[in-house]
Write a protein that holds these residues in place. Structure first.
Motif, PDB file in Angstrom:
ATOM      1  N   LEU A  39       0.354  -1.294  -0.048  1.00  0.00           N
ATOM      2  CA  LEU A  39       0.211   0.000  -0.052  1.00  0.00           C
ATOM      3  C   LEU A  39       1.308   1.090   0.074  1.00  0.00           C
ATOM      4  O   LEU A  39       1.579   1.425   0.595  1.00  0.00           O
ATOM      5  N   GLY A  40       0.749   2.311  -0.163  1.00  0.00           N
ATOM      6  CA  GLY A  40       1.395   2.958  -0.824  1.00  0.00           C
ATOM      7  C   GLY A  40       1.407   4.393  -1.710  1.00  0.00           C
ATOM      8  O   GLY A  40       2.082   4.822  -2.598  1.00  0.00           O
ATOM      9  N   HIS A  41       2.237   2.530  -3.056  1.00  0.00           N
ATOM     10  CA  HIS A  41       2.043   2.635  -3.969  1.00  0.00           C
ATOM     11  C   HIS A  41       2.222   1.785  -5.386  1.00  0.00           C
ATOM     12  O   HIS A  41       2.980   1.465  -6.058  1.00  0.00           O
ATOM     13  N   ARG A  42       0.786   1.950  -4.601  1.00  0.00           N
ATOM     14  CA  ARG A  42      -0.624   1.320  -6.046  1.00  0.00           C
ATOM     15  C   ARG A  42      -0.894   2.335  -6.825  1.00  0.00           C
ATOM     16  O   ARG A  42      -1.410   3.777  -6.287  1.00  0.00           O
ATOM     17  N   TYR A  44      -3.451   3.802  -7.740  1.00  0.00           N
ATOM     18  CA  TYR A  44      -4.718   3.894  -7.035  1.00  0.00           C
ATOM     19  C   TYR A  44      -4.448   4.633  -6.058  1.00  0.00           C
ATOM     20  O   TYR A  44      -5.469   5.793  -4.623  1.00  0.00           O
ATOM     21  N   ASP A  45      -3.400   4.584  -5.151  1.00  0.00           N
ATOM     22  CA  ASP A  45      -2.807   5.380  -3.789  1.00  0.00           C
ATOM     23  C   ASP A  45      -1.965   6.881  -4.301  1.00  0.00           C
ATOM     24  O   ASP A  45      -2.709   7.602  -3.807  1.00  0.00           O
TER      25      ASP A  45
END
Lengths: 288, 288, 107
Positions: A39-42, A44-45
């Motif tokens: 998370l954080g590097h996708r 939709y982030d």
């Protein structure tokens, strides 16, 4: 939107990207990132509601540049950043003509070497290449080494999947590994001799194990730049002898480090030795 | 070479010239790769691209007529346009490779080790008939005067142009001025005997005994750039008083230097006083 | 205080483990490898959770450790490496890199 209109828009944006200067273009499903990054590097982030990631790739050095016996020619030649230019035009078109949000995905590092989103992974998930033994560089089946940019958008295009066939290793490299224990890239930069690379290929001809010492690669691929500037400065500041300090400040090494920071276009990549010996994309670099 | 081949390469040269002209170059020409005898070994076209046959030179992106009129000398320090020619050179290199399948590489605009250029682009421009060396230093085109040049080395055997029969410098006005006053506009604005960079004579309509203090010129052309950064850094590190150190680091000199370093692409040339007074190309610098 | 920087003691204590958990050395990143074989590096957030540190501390230690891993000598050595590799290849092609392995395989 109905399927045929989605298909038509997909073809339209791909052709537009190629006309804008990209050599290759692919589209990935943002959900494909879930398996590979935290998370954080996708996508939709970065853009809430992201539905597609359009990825483009373009060539860097010319074929002529590869032939120079002076390694500095490629390192200081600069690039036209056609991938970035193309992706901006793609994003503009999506917002203007398709009336959906579109942004250039942030690929530059924001914390040490870490970017908010990986352009290399984007290229893999959009079917533009596969990750190689050579510094994890994503190799395109036709061109080999390319530079990638991505556009995250709330518009839902048709997706390309990951390539089914690994680009690396090339059959020649599989043969080389089986006979001599090294692929050309591993031979050019072997980790057991102070280089960056190591790996193995299994009986099916696929990468079984890969090793890449990124920080050593940094000393080569970012020979002169922010890294060398900081390290040299640390030494300069600590030097007690003012005359020695002066010669350090005015040294060719420090001058080049300063210059590389200022002329960023010149300093995109400063080591190509693993790619020089790579057979993939070589046909594209064979001219008269 | 057959007549057909010759015609093909003439046609290719015309096509490249058309691309250059359409994309903003004012002039273009070709120098034979083996004509660089005056360049030291290691700094010739074949040292950059083995089997090189031609050097395609483009020139343009002059400062505008209005730029020269500004009474604020700092205006031109932050609006350099040389980058435009380098970007175009990259485009032409790609065109040569993609369209004609010959190797092509741009001469890097930056410097190699020891702060030496990879090859003299001035020499290439001179040999290609795109201008001639001047007493002040820059290559001048007989009609347009001062401009920026870029060079592309290629294995394609383009028909070569010749150096200008009549050099652009000295201009007739300068010959007359020298006869009357013993100086020329560029010599009088920046005389080496009075702390400037230039010296020389005019004899039989040609300049001779040229003197050029390149180190002093660098303090003006690179007024705020890496050399200034290094000097301020040295002075700061060797200043024992912490308050004075702070004043140095926050100084307008240092701040300005950092700005120029980050915006290097528009801060290439920070002194053009010798060119401001040059009569060559004056017609193009005169507008309403 | 001015700008944030990590204190040397904290840095020395955690630098090796943070660097190891990060992307500094990349093993088995290839997407085709089965998930159990892949060893992707961890994000700063993940490392922070693992080590019980604050994420900005992890980021700072990682950034410094990335710079610190190799001395400046390595950058000078890089120049020599590339000069030799590029020139050798321009003269000898692939045999410049493969010759010694070919010879070793014959022994």
């Amino acid at each position: 939107m109905n399927a045929s209109k989605t298909e038509s828009r997909t073809q339209q944006i791909k052709q537009f990207a190629l006309d804008a200067g990209a050599d290759v273009v692919g589209i990935a499903d943002p959900r494909a990132w879930d398996e590979h990054v935290p998370l954080g590097h996708r996508p939709y982030d970065i853009l809430p509601g992201a539905q597609s990631v359009v990825v483009v790739g373009s060539r860097g050095p010319t074929a002529g540049a590869w032939r120079s016996p002076n390694h500095r020619v490629m390192e200081v030649n600069g690039y036209d950043f056609r991938n970035d230019a193309a992706i901006h035009r793609v994003a503009d078109m999506i917002e203007k003509d398709f009336d959906h949000q579109a942004i250039q995905a942030p690929g530059l590092p924001t914390g040490g070497h870490l970017p908010p989103m990986s352009m290399m992974l984007s290229a893999v998930l959009a079917g533009l290449g596969t990750r190689s033994l050579a510094a994890n560089i994503i190799l395109n089946p036709k061109y080999g080494l390319l530079y990638y940019s991505a556009c995250i958008t709330t518009f839902e295009f048709e997706y390309d999947g990951m390539l089914e066939q690994d680009v690396c290793p090339h059959p020649m490299c599989v043969d080389s590994y089986r006979r001599f224990g090294k692929t050309p890239c591993m031979a050019a930069c072997p980790s057991d001799e102070g280089g960056c690379l190591d790996g193995s290929i299994d009986d099916d001809g696929r990468i079984d194990y890969s090793y890449y010492d990124r920080e050593r690669c940094v000393s080569r691929a970012m020979n002169f730049g922010i890294n060398s500037f900081q390290k040299a400065l640390a030494q300069i500041v600590a030097e007690q002898d003012t005359e020695r300090q002066s010669t350090m400040i005015y040294s060719d090494f420090f001058s080049r480090s300063c210059s590389a920071i200022t002329h960023y276009k010149e300093s995109v990549a400063q080591c190509f030795e693993c790619m020089r010996v790579c057979p993939i994309g070589r046909a594209e670099r064979k001219l008269r | 070479m057959t007549a057909q081949n010759k015609a093909d390469f003439e046609s290719a040269k015309s096509e490249l010239a058309a691309i250059a002209g359409k994309s903003g170059a004012l002039v273009s020409g070709v120098a034979a790769a083996d004509a660089f005898d005056d360049a030291p070994e290691g700094y010739r076209p074949v040292d950059i691209l083995p089997h090189a046959k031609s050097v395609f030179v483009i020139g343009g992106a002059q400062p505008r007529a209005g730029d020269w009129q500004s009474p604020n000398y700092q205006h031109m320090e932050v609006t350099s346009t040389s980058d435009r020619m380098q970007t175009l050179a990259l485009k032409i290199a790609r065109s040569i490779e993609d369209r004609f399948s010959y190797y092509a590489v741009c001469v890097p605009p930056g410097v190699d080790r020891g702060q030496q250029p990879f090859m003299s682009i001035s020499m290439a421009a001179d040999l290609a008939g795109c201008g001639s060396k001047s007493l002040a230093g820059p290559v001048l085109h007989p009609e347009y005067g001062f401009m920026y040049y870029a060079a592309i080395i290629t294995t394609m055997p383009l028909p070569a142009d010749s150096p200008l029969e009549t050099p652009a410098c000295p201009a007739p006005e300068c010959v007359q001025m020298y006869a009357a006053e013993g100086t020329t506009p560029c010599l009088s604005i920046c005389p080496i005997k009075a702390g400037g960079c230039l010296g020389g004579r005019i004899e039989d309509g040609r300049f001779t005994d040229r003197q050029y203090d390149s180190t002093r010129c660098a303090t003006r052309v690179q007024n705020y750039w890496v050399p200034a950064f290094q000097k301020v850094l040295r002075a700061t590190l060797q200043e024992p008083d912490a308050d004075k150190q702070k004043m140095m680091l926050f100084s307008s000199m240092f701040s300005r230097t950092l700005w120029s370093m980050t915006y290097s692409n528009v801060s290439q040339g920070q002194c053009a006083e010798c060119m401001r007074v040059c009569p060559v190309g004056l017609e193009h610098r005169t507008k309403k | 205080m001015g700008f944030y920087f990590v204190d040397p003691k904290t840095y020395k204590k955690h630098k090796n483990e943070i660097l190891e958990l990060s992307h500094a050395v990349q093993v088995n990143f290839q997407e085709h490898l089965p998930a159990e074989k892949r060893r992707p590096g961890f994000s700063d957030q993940q490392i922070a959770e693992k080590l019980g540190l604050e994420v900005h501390v992890v980021r700072e230690i990682r950034c410094v450790a990335e710079r610190d891993k190799y001395p400046l000598d390595e950058f000078e050595e890089a120049i020599r490496f590339k000069e030799k590799a590029c020139r050798d290849y321009s003269v000898r092609g692939m045999s410049a890199v493969m010759e010694k392995y070919v010879k070793a395989s014959k022994k």
